[in-house]
Design a protein around this motif. Sequence first.
Motif, PDB file in Angstrom:
ATOM      1  N   ILE A   1       0.845  -1.202   0.000  1.00  0.00           N
ATOM      2  CA  ILE A   1       0.000   0.000   0.000  1.00  0.00           C
ATOM      3  C   ILE A   1       0.881   1.252   0.000  1.00  0.00           C
ATOM      4  N   ALA A   2       1.907   1.263   0.848  1.00  0.00           N
ATOM      5  CA  ALA A   2       2.810   2.414   0.909  1.00  0.00           C
ATOM      6  C   ALA A   2       3.576   2.588  -0.401  1.00  0.00           C
ATOM      7  N   LEU A   3       3.983   1.481  -1.007  1.00  0.00           N
ATOM      8  CA  LEU A   3       4.666   1.531  -2.298  1.00  0.00           C
ATOM      9  C   LEU A   3       3.739   2.094  -3.371  1.00  0.00           C
ATOM     10  N   ALA A  38       7.342  -3.432 -12.351  1.00  0.00           N
ATOM     11  CA  ALA A  38       6.028  -3.482 -13.003  1.00  0.00           C
ATOM     12  C   ALA A  38       4.909  -3.678 -11.996  1.00  0.00           C
ATOM     13  N   LEU A  39       5.114  -4.570 -11.040  1.00  0.00           N
ATOM     14  CA  LEU A  39       4.070  -4.863 -10.060  1.00  0.00           C
ATOM     15  C   LEU A  39       3.656  -3.606  -9.300  1.00  0.00           C
ATOM     16  N   ARG A  40       4.617  -2.792  -8.933  1.00  0.00           N
ATOM     17  CA  ARG A  40       4.301  -1.628  -8.097  1.00  0.00           C
ATOM     18  C   ARG A  40       3.637  -0.514  -8.885  1.00  0.00           C
ATOM     19  N   ARG A  41       3.862  -0.442 -10.190  1.00  0.00           N
ATOM     20  CA  ARG A  41       3.100   0.508 -11.013  1.00  0.00           C
ATOM     21  C   ARG A  41       1.655   0.043 -11.119  1.00  0.00           C
ATOM     22  N   TYR A  42       1.486  -1.245 -11.281  1.00  0.00           N
ATOM     23  CA  TYR A  42       0.134  -1.836 -11.287  1.00  0.00           C
ATOM     24  C   TYR A  42      -0.567  -1.547  -9.963  1.00  0.00           C
ATOM     25  N   TYR A  43       0.126  -1.728  -8.851  1.00  0.00           N
ATOM     26  CA  TYR A  43      -0.471  -1.461  -7.536  1.00  0.00           C
ATOM     27  C   TYR A  43      -0.921  -0.009  -7.410  1.00  0.00           C
ATOM     28  N   GLY A  44      -0.091   0.921  -7.884  1.00  0.00           N
ATOM     29  CA  GLY A  44      -0.461   2.338  -7.795  1.00  0.00           C
ATOM     30  C   GLY A  44      -1.769   2.630  -8.493  1.00  0.00           C
TER      31      GLY A  44
END
Length: 490
Positions: A164-166, A193-199
């Motif tokens: 969530i913080a990322l 890539a995963l963290r852009r998706y999460y955002g």
Amino acid sequence: MADSIFEAVFENARKRPEKLCVADEERALSYGEYISLVSKFSSVLSSFGVKKGDRVVAEAVQSVKFLALQLALQAIGGIFVPVERGIAKPKIESISKAAGAKLVVTSLEVKKGMTLNFLFEQAEKAKEYTYNFFPEKDTVCELLFSTGTTGKEKGIIITNGNNIALAENVMFGVEMKNDNVELIPSPLNHSHALRRYYGNMLCGASVVISTGVINLFGFFKLIERFGVNSIDLVPTALTILLKLSKNKLGEYKDTLRYIELGAAPLMQADKDKLKELLPNTRLYNFYGSTESGCIAIYNFNDSKDKPGCIGKPTFNAKIIAVDENHNKIETSLQRTGLLASAGKMNMKGYWKDEEETAAALSDGVVYTNDEIYFDEDGDIILLGRRGDVINVAGNKVSPDEIENAAKKIDCIADCGCVPEVDALKGSVPKLFVEIKPGTKFDAVFIRESLSKALEPYKVPQHIVQIDKIPRTFNGKIIRRKLMEAKQVKE
């Protein structure tokens, strides 16, 4: 705020079920359709005995189904262990053993394994799972194995709260809006890539997955089909895209809100070309790691574009400079320090490796070997990894600066700079060059060309030819291999 990415997607599906959530080259799903597919994957995983705390190793594919598998696992409290597509059998077996995997989902025949296609087929016809709880923020949800440039494999432990913080760091860093439609061509096993998706999922926006940038027709077709207004790229993909597509990106100068880049240093020539093609687009350079994610951001299209600048800390990050003993110090170009970061995004530690954890993490602060200083504007200037930064008679020299200058020389296809021990100056730059086909290696010509672009102490004392510059998938030079490399000629 949600405690997990799954909860964020679930709530967005409840509020806006018809809105585009995720798409790839074969299918597009609304938030309502996506959470339905996720719940089917949860049912299948549960039927195979996967429960809270179990690790599932999954070979990445660029598809909506892979993302649904990942989210479904996290929804039932499992731990996602992604590995790269086409991974060799010995490596996947090594990672599976290290992780203590309950299940391995891959195209290979391995112990405790099943094929991706089989799992995908089972999910399509499964009943939906009934969720009785949302994952807790302190629950471990990912185990990301990373070798980086050092060669040592480490499992990085990530919680739902970390993700969530990322996601917030990405979302607020790029000023994301909920009508964002972001194209992500980077491999989905990688944290980048995963963290852009999460955002985007946290924001309630939309993500389009591509298999890369080599297929230009497919890449630009996805932009047109889904009204893409933002793109995420790693530097190697950017270089390929600019080379193959010429000036085509410029056709989207009025619709692209931003392009975000990270995971490796950017070539100055690529930055300059992007600024020329997209004068009104926000062009972000992210700094981060698997351990801490995106902790600094710099819009190089809205400033002086300082060499080596990684900007300022992102939403949840606090960045300081420390000495070798982890004491906070004030910095300047003459007195540099090592980057350290604190914040909710920082990893929990390294999997079953107390020694490595103690060396990198203390009281929630992640310590790195990246050498930095803060300039007069409060921006962070990154020189490189300590050991890679070249100390020439007291002058700190960034290898990136030399490499960027060298890449402007016509005969050089690629290059990498490392320090060489020198009896008088302590160390001097040594440049390895990969020569373009049909051109000749001429060390004298290269040195003369560099002397016109660099201060005298930055000009490499040794220039040697090499067959191929060793790089990671995302473009980082593996400098330890250059140190060991056999040169072709000097």
